[in-house]
Design a protein around this motif. Structure first.
Motif, PDB file in Angstrom:
ATOM      1  N   GLU A 175       0.860  -1.244  -0.123  1.00 14.66           N
ATOM      2  CA  GLU A 175       0.049  -0.155  -0.182  1.00 14.66           C
ATOM      3  C   GLU A 175       0.945   1.316   0.017  1.00 14.66           C
ATOM      4  O   GLU A 175       0.479   2.260  -0.767  1.00 14.66           O
ATOM      5  N   GLU A 176       1.950   1.150   0.819  1.00 13.71           N
ATOM      6  CA  GLU A 176       2.860   2.194   0.747  1.00 13.71           C
ATOM      7  C   GLU A 176       3.443   2.496  -0.649  1.00 13.71           C
ATOM      8  O   GLU A 176       3.435   3.682  -1.155  1.00 13.71           O
ATOM      9  N   SER A 180       1.757   1.878  -3.492  1.00 14.68           N
ATOM     10  CA  SER A 180       0.752   2.260  -4.462  1.00 14.68           C
ATOM     11  C   SER A 180       0.398   3.644  -3.986  1.00 14.68           C
ATOM     12  O   SER A 180      -0.139   4.432  -4.985  1.00 14.68           O
ATOM     13  N   ARG A 181       0.675   4.169  -2.921  1.00 17.23           N
ATOM     14  CA  ARG A 181       0.382   5.529  -2.562  1.00 17.23           C
ATOM     15  C   ARG A 181       1.437   6.498  -3.510  1.00 17.23           C
ATOM     16  O   ARG A 181       1.233   7.529  -4.357  1.00 17.23           O
ATOM     17  N   ARG A 194       0.132   6.291  -7.078  1.00 13.17           N
ATOM     18  CA  ARG A 194      -1.289   6.840  -7.345  1.00 13.17           C
ATOM     19  C   ARG A 194      -0.996   8.311  -7.431  1.00 13.17           C
ATOM     20  O   ARG A 194      -1.631   9.106  -8.049  1.00 13.17           O
ATOM     21  N   GLN A 195       0.259   8.765  -6.899  1.00 11.27           N
ATOM     22  CA  GLN A 195       0.686  10.141  -7.021  1.00 11.27           C
ATOM     23  C   GLN A 195       1.432  10.490  -8.262  1.00 11.27           C
ATOM     24  O   GLN A 195       1.278  11.225  -9.091  1.00 11.27           O
TER      25      GLN A 195
END
Ligand code: NAP
Ligand code: FE
Length: 365
Positions: A78-79, A81-82, A85-86
């Motif tokens: 998830e880290e 994927s952040r 996504r940015q």
């Protein structure tokens, strides 16, 4: 009845300096790339430098997530994927062992789906970003599989998810990137590769195509065994192990893995046993079970490592991995119960229930 279903959409480019020679494979996928790696191995292996210089020459903008842990967790992907996504990359470049390659698959899916990492296990993943995979270990074969294995703290184990859309678009095999692998990691990862080949070959889901891949992979792996066990890894041996590993990935892409992998996950989760080593503990007992159903196939496996009996096989892996764990009765019961719930049970040969799993585990430690 024989079956020949086959699907392998990953383009495998096997060459020294393949990355530098094939800039077009990167340009084809877009103008922005996210590189996904562990903390050190991508740089140590030399692959990161090669990739960054190709990206600079090709005018491809890039960002770099370099925080993938060994046995990556849901929170870890998830880290990553952040960042994805940015940065909004067109594609992902994964460099490393199975951990970064698997994390990259999760990140590729999370980048384009508004879901949490836990939801990766719930089905449709849409159109994940395309992935270029560059293995720096000869173990998981993740560069040619549609699977990603993540650590799930809530379930206290590791679990795989998969989708045909997650097959990397391109895999670059370059044995030079494995020169920096420490001997212990070389051995653990090589045994993971062998385990994929053996499990795929001794699976209820094996077919003529996967058997062909598995037999050739085991043959090549067997030829490397003496050098591997003596720590005398030269370029040729490294290259052979890399081929065996990729053939193992192609094999399990068709068959999946068996109870060997499923029983191994709790050993890694609770006892920190490296993934390949955990498989190495369990292979001998699985071969015994499988020989009750497919004795000729088990003999063929033994042949590939120049052995004739199951006891010799067990002895080989006891020598490769002399340090085992000790498990309480409760631990044996709990790990067997976790395994019994996995899809791997149906893919394994032999009649498997809680007691059989406990016995296999007990005989393996
Ligand atoms: P790994 O966890 O990716 O890497 C193990 C260690 O080796 C790390 O410390 C890594 O450093 C280091 N390393 C990797 N390449 C190196 C190099 N060239 N030089 C020096 N050090 C290097 O190990 P792995 O066995 O390849 O992958 C295991 C993971 O793959 C597990 O999570 C397993 O469950 C999964 N797996 C996936 C599949 C599949 O089909 N997708 C199949 C089997 C297993 P860094 O931390 O710096 O990277
Ligand atoms: Fe594995």
């Amino acid at each position: 009845m024989l079956n020949l279903s086959f699907f392998m959409p990953t383009k495998v480019i096997h060459s020294d300096q393949g990355v530098s020679k094939h800039q077009e494979e990167f340009s084809k996928l877009g103008k922005r790339a996210l590189i996904v790696t562990g903390k050190h191995s991508a740089a140590l292996s030399g692959a990161l430098d090669d990739v960054m210089s190709v990206l600079k020459t090709a005018g491809i903008a890039f960002d770099h997530f370099d925080q993938v842990e060994n046995n990556p967790s849901l929170a870890n992907v998830e880290e990553g994927s952040r960042m994805a996504r940015q940065f909004l990359p067109d594609f992902i470049i994964a460099i490393g062992g199975g951990s970064p390659l698997d994390a990259a698959k999760a990140i590729a899916a999370l980048a384009v789906n508004p879901i949490s990492a836990a939801q990766l296990y719930e089905g449709e993943l849409g159109n994940p970003l395309p992935i270029i995979a560059i293995p720096t270990t000869a173990g998981t074969g993740s560069e040619v599989t549609p699977y990603s294995v993540l650590t799930i703290p809530e379930e206290q184990t590791k679990k795989g998810f998969g989708s045909p859309a997650l097959f990397p678009k391109v895999a670059f095999l370059d044995q030079r990137y494995l020169r920096s692998v420490p001997q212990a990691v070389m051995l653990d990862t090589a045994v993971d590769a062998f385990s994929h080949l053996v499990e795929g070959y001794l699976s209820t889901t094996a077919n003529s195509a996967s058997d062909l891949l598995a037999l050739e992979g085991m043959r090549i792996w067997g030829q490397s065994l003496t050098k591997l066990s003596h720590g005398q890894i030269d370029d040729n041996t490294r290259n052979n192990l890399l081929i065996a590993s990729t053939l193992g990935g192609m094999t399990i892409s068709h068959t999946g893995t068996t109870i060997v992998h499923a029983l191994g996950y709790p050993l890694t989760y609770y006892h920190n046993i490296p993934h390949g080593q955990a498989n190495g503990y369990l292979l001998g007992e699985y071969l015994k079970l499988a020989s009750t159903v497919e004795p000729d196939k088990v003999k063929a496996v033994l042949n590939t490592v120049n052995l004739s009996t199951l006891d010799e096989f067990t002895e080989l892996f006891r020598k490769l991995f002399p340090n085992r764990v000790s498990l309480s009765k409760e631990q044996l019961e709990s790990y067997a119960a976790k395994t019994l719930k996995t899809k791997n049970v149906a893919k394994s040969l032999g009649n498997i229930d809680q007691q059989v799993l406990e016995e296999i585990l007990k005989g393996s430690i």
